[in-house]
Scaffold this motif. Structure first.
Motif, short mmCIF file in Angstrom:
data_model
loop_
_atom_site.label_atom_id
_atom_site.label_comp_id
_atom_site.label_asym_id
_atom_site.label_seq_id
_atom_site.Cartn_x
_atom_site.Cartn_y
_atom_site.Cartn_z
N ILE A 144 12.03 8.43 10.97
CA ILE A 144 10.63 8.21 11.35
C ILE A 144 10.32 6.72 11.41
N THR A 145 10.89 5.98 10.45
CA THR A 145 10.68 4.53 10.43
C THR A 145 11.20 3.90 11.72
N GLN A 146 12.37 4.33 12.15
CA GLN A 146 12.96 3.76 13.37
C GLN A 146 12.15 4.15 14.61
N ARG A 147 11.65 5.39 14.63
CA ARG A 147 10.91 5.83 15.81
C ARG A 147 9.53 5.19 15.91
N THR A 148 8.91 4.92 14.78
CA THR A 148 7.54 4.37 14.80
C THR A 148 7.51 2.87 14.72
N GLN A 149 8.67 2.25 14.63
CA GLN A 149 8.71 0.80 14.49
C GLN A 149 8.10 0.14 15.73
N GLY A 150 7.10 -0.66 15.50
CA GLY A 150 6.42 -1.36 16.58
C GLY A 150 5.45 -0.50 17.36
N VAL A 151 5.36 0.80 17.05
CA VAL A 151 4.47 1.71 17.79
C VAL A 151 3.27 2.09 16.93
N ASP A 152 3.56 2.54 15.70
CA ASP A 152 2.50 2.97 14.76
C ASP A 152 2.79 2.31 13.41
N PRO A 153 2.20 1.14 13.15
CA PRO A 153 2.52 0.42 11.91
C PRO A 153 2.22 1.22 10.64
N GLN A 154 1.11 1.97 10.66
CA GLN A 154 0.77 2.74 9.46
C GLN A 154 1.80 3.82 9.19
N ALA A 155 2.18 4.55 10.21
CA ALA A 155 3.20 5.58 10.04
C ALA A 155 4.53 4.96 9.64
N GLU A 156 4.84 3.81 10.22
CA GLU A 156 6.10 3.13 9.86
C GLU A 156 6.09 2.73 8.38
N GLN A 157 4.96 2.17 7.94
CA GLN A 157 4.88 1.76 6.52
C GLN A 157 4.98 2.96 5.59
N ALA A 158 4.31 4.06 5.93
CA ALA A 158 4.36 5.26 5.09
C ALA A 158 5.78 5.83 5.04
N ALA A 159 6.44 5.87 6.21
CA ALA A 159 7.80 6.39 6.25
C ALA A 159 8.75 5.49 5.47
N ARG A 160 8.54 4.19 5.57
CA ARG A 160 9.41 3.27 4.82
C ARG A 160 9.20 3.44 3.32
N LEU A 161 7.94 3.65 2.91
CA LEU A 161 7.66 3.89 1.49
C LEU A 161 8.34 5.16 1.00
N ILE A 162 8.30 6.23 1.84
CA ILE A 162 8.97 7.49 1.47
C ILE A 162 10.47 7.27 1.37
N ALA A 163 11.03 6.50 2.28
CA ALA A 163 12.47 6.23 2.24
C ALA A 163 12.85 5.48 0.97
N ASP A 164 12.05 4.47 0.62
CA ASP A 164 12.36 3.69 -0.60
C ASP A 164 12.24 4.55 -1.85
N GLU A 165 11.15 5.37 -1.93
CA GLU A 165 10.97 6.20 -3.12
C GLU A 165 12.06 7.26 -3.22
N SER A 166 12.46 7.85 -2.10
CA SER A 166 13.53 8.85 -2.15
C SER A 166 14.85 8.22 -2.55
N ALA A 167 15.08 6.96 -2.14
CA ALA A 167 16.30 6.27 -2.56
C ALA A 167 16.30 6.04 -4.06
N ARG A 168 15.14 5.61 -4.59
CA ARG A 168 15.05 5.42 -6.05
C ARG A 168 15.21 6.74 -6.78
#
Length: 440
Positions: A267-291
């Motif tokens: 989702i982060t890759q698909r929304t990059q540069g298109v929907d900043p809010q969705a990109e930030q939320a997806a990146r946060l989910i990716a970081d939390e899932s990694a932790r």
């Protein structure tokens, strides 16, 4: 001093301070009132006498004397008539109000203003007025006496009431203290009845639950002490449950977290540069899932060494050392293994792994060690695990495993397998754990 006496003393002190504050305020009010009354009365008397002294004074001393006798006493003032030779011709009569009584000198000095003397001269003599606040002072003294008497009665009544109420409220705590003494003496067959008061009722209920749990725990310990076979069965069941939970965490939750991370990255890759809010939320989910994935992989080995089931004791110990190095970068840890080719029984391998795990945990948690060495040797039918550290060591007055549940369970596990565990201080500092088991 009992709690009841302390509370009563605090209440008495606060009440006394309150009464003292009221008395001080009343004294201040009385002083201001007396000052105002005396000054006003003196001003009125002076103006009256000044106006009439010249009028009657022109007619002679008999006329002004007759005037003064007709006026009589002016409140809060003493009036004296002198002739030219300074002889007293007239003095105002004493007040009949509360005659024969005066306030104490210290009280009179506290609330009355300094005397004010006014002299009015006229042909043939002079008229002198002097302030006299004795009647105002006796009024104030009588009021203060009533006030202090009422305050003293209130102090006695309030403290008696507080003493009785505190005694009534604290009565259940004596029952609680007696019940605690019974528990200290080892008698666990008693229980507290429902006690009056919210706090006492809650403490009593908590005490009864505590005693019930103590009885249950003691009964459980007796059963465990009488039946070693049950202990081994419980340990085996516990290990099995740990393995089951660890596998579910690794397989089920691990896959879900991995999938979650992958989807978030996508989702982060698909929304990059298109929907900043969705990109930030997806990146946060990716970081939390990694932790979460990292935390899960830290929990799984503590629950059950799955690598031990899959790859054997050597690889499991190597994994333990590697994980310890990653979590403790400042720690120097060594692993030396000479196990030979013959495989070890599963229970023996698990006991040796748990021994190494317990020794490393204790060295870091209790000994603040900076260097740990794990050695595993197999000579014939005996496998020896030796873990040494350079930490603070064991207290000299304490038995090596006294009060330490991990070491006690480890010793019982070793005994159940026909081996033994020894924990002792090293000559050069630190602790040595030595575990000997029969290789099956």
């Amino acid at each position: 001093m009992t709690l009841r006496s302390r509370i009563n003393l605090i209440v008495a002190s606060l009440t006394l301070l309150f009464v003292a504050a009221i008395v001080v305020l009343q004294l201040r009010s009385m002083r201001e009132s007396v000052h105002e009354e005396v000054v006003a009365a003196n001003l009125v008397a002076t103006q009256l006498l000044q106006r009439n002294a010249m009028l009657y004074g022109a007619q002679g001393i008999p006329a002004i004397l007759a005037y003064l006798q007709g006026v009589g006493r002016v409140r809060s003032n003493d009036i004296v008539l002198y002739d030219d030779q300074g002889k007293v011709l007239y003095r105002s009569p004493p007040s009949r109000y509360k005659a024969g009584r005066d306030a104490p000198d210290w009280f009179d000095a506290l609330i009355t203003p300094p005397p004010s003397v006014q002299a009015i001269a006229f042909p043939g003599g002079r008229l002198v007025t002097e302030t006299n606040a004795s009647r105002a002072a006796i009024d104030a003294w009588d009021y203060m006496t009533v006030l202090c008497g009422g305050a003293a009665v209130m102090l006695v009544v309030v403290n008696a009431l507080v003493f009785w109420l505190v005694g009534r409220t604290a009565r259940p705590f004596a029952q609680i203290a007696a019940a605690l003494d019974e528990v200290e003496a080892g008698r666990l067959d008693g229980a507290l009845p429902p006690l009056p008061g919210t706090e006492a009722r809650m403490i009593g209920a908590a005490f009864n639950r505590m005693v019930a749990r103590l009885r249950a725990n003691l009964e459980t310990e007796r059963r465990l002490a009488d039946n070693r076979e049950l202990n081994r069965w419980l340990e085996a069941e516990l290990e099995q449950e740990r393995r089951r939970i660890a596998r579910e965490l690794h397989d089920e939750l691990g896959q879900s977290v991995t999938a979650m991370h992958s989807m978030a990255v996508s989702i982060t890759q698909r929304t990059q540069g298109v929907d900043p809010q969705a990109e930030q939320a997806a990146r946060l989910i990716a970081d939390e899932s990694a932790r979460l994935y990292e935390a899960m992989h830290g929990i799984v080995p503590r629950l059950a060494p799955l690598v031990l089931d899959r790859l054997g004791l050597a690889d499991a110990l190597a994994d333990l050392v590697e994980r310890t190095r990653r979590s403790q970068p400042a720690l120097a840890i060594e692993l030396d293994m000479r196990l030979g080719e013959a495989p070890l029984d599963g229970d023996t391998a698990l006991a040796l792994y748990r021994g190494a795990q317990e020794a490393v945990t204790n060295a870091l948690r209790h000994g603040q060690a900076t260097h740990i060495r794990i050695a595993l040797d197999r000579v014939g039918d005996t496998v020896t695990l030796t873990v040494t550290d350079d930490g603070r060591g064991l207290p000299a007055e304490a038995a090596p495993a006294a009060g330490h549940h991990g070491l006690r369970w480890l010793a019982e596990r070793a005994e159940g397998l026909g081996g033994q565990v020894k924990v002792s201080n090293r000559a050069g500092g630190g602790v040595e754990l030595r575990m000997e088991l029969s290789a099956r």
